[in-house]
Write an enzyme that holds these catalytic residues in place. Structure first.
Site, PDB file in Angstrom:
ATOM      1  N   HIS A  19      -2.789  31.943  53.837  1.00  0.00           N
ATOM      2  CA  HIS A  19      -2.989  31.331  55.160  1.00  0.00           C
ATOM      3  C   HIS A  19      -3.967  32.163  55.994  1.00  0.00           C
ATOM      4  O   HIS A  19      -4.851  31.613  56.653  1.00  0.00           O
ATOM      5  CB  HIS A  19      -1.657  31.257  55.926  1.00  0.00           C
ATOM      6  N   LYS A  43      14.381  20.385  58.621  1.00  0.00           N
ATOM      7  CA  LYS A  43      14.061  21.223  57.468  1.00  0.00           C
ATOM      8  C   LYS A  43      14.568  22.641  57.724  1.00  0.00           C
ATOM      9  O   LYS A  43      14.192  23.271  58.714  1.00  0.00           O
ATOM     10  CB  LYS A  43      12.533  21.229  57.279  1.00  0.00           C
ATOM     11  N   ARG A  92      -5.420  24.702  47.271  1.00  0.00           N
ATOM     12  CA  ARG A  92      -5.404  25.797  46.303  1.00  0.00           C
ATOM     13  C   ARG A  92      -5.784  25.320  44.914  1.00  0.00           C
ATOM     14  O   ARG A  92      -6.502  25.980  44.187  1.00  0.00           O
ATOM     15  CB  ARG A  92      -4.009  26.420  46.228  1.00  0.00           C
ATOM     16  N   SER A 130       4.340  29.947  50.254  1.00  0.00           N
ATOM     17  CA  SER A 130       5.448  30.536  51.011  1.00  0.00           C
ATOM     18  C   SER A 130       6.751  30.402  50.229  1.00  0.00           C
ATOM     19  O   SER A 130       7.594  31.301  50.242  1.00  0.00           O
ATOM     20  CB  SER A 130       5.601  29.843  52.368  1.00  0.00           C
TER      21      SER A 130
END
Ligand code: PNS
Length: 172
Positions: A19, A43, A92, A130
């Site tokens: 990030h 979440k 990515r 993450s």
């Protein structure tokens, strides 16, 4: 020429070096980047919204071009409220593409004036997420080089981070 700006949204639970890499690359293109940290009560996250915002603020404390804000609701509405029409997302690998493509087109259908701007992080971070960072840290593995030092410390505080010896367990 007016300042250019973009919003960089995500969960950032926690922020990783991938990030950070995207934010730094984004600063080469945009004068101002608003990092938008999703506050989603549905979440469960390891770090609270406040903690996630704070960690990113601390990392970019010396860069006034980087603002960090929590948001809820629709991203496109938040982008407009922040005075920008560009959404940055990191790509990515091909595996990211389908989800990102859907999200970009949904955002476009909600707000045709918002553009999604994809950036590729350094190849060093193309495997990094993450989720994996949380998993490795929870099992006592090293996250050095994957997250900024202060984030690694916060992970250790949260998760203990003592290495567990692998043992075989009875299946079923
Ligand atoms: O880091 P993440 O979890 O991949 O980020 C996802 C995020 C925050 C960009 C996405 O969930 C989002 O934009 N949420 C806000 C709600 C919204 O606008 N949904 C419609 C767009 S598909």
């Amino acid at each position: 020429m007016p300042d250019s700006s973009a919003i960089y949204p995500g969960s950032f639970d926690p922020v990783t070096n991938g990030h950070v890499d995207i934010i730094e690359r984004g600063l080469r293109v945009f004068d101002r980047i608003v990092v938008a940290v999703l506050k989603n009560p549905k979440k469960a996250t390891l770090f609270t919204t406040k903690e996630r915002v704070r960690m990113i603020q601390d990392l970019f404390a010396s860069k006034k071009e980087v603002e960090v804000r929590a948001f809820d609701g629709l991203l496109v509405d938040f982008a407009k409220a922040q005075g920008t029409n560009v959404v940055i997302r990191g790509l990515r690998a091909i595996s990211d593409f389908e989800y990102e493509f859907q999200m970009a087109l949904m955002n476009r259908s909600l707000a045709p004036d918002i553009e999604t701007f994809f950036m590729m992080p350094s190849v060093n971070y193309s495997f990094l997420s993450s989720n994996l960072v949380r998993e490795v840290a929870a099992l006592g593995g090293s996250v050095e080089g994957l997250v900024p030092g202060p984030v690694a410390r916060r992970l250790r505080q949260k998760l203990g981070g003592s290495k567990k010896s692998p043992k075989s367990i009875k299946a079923g």
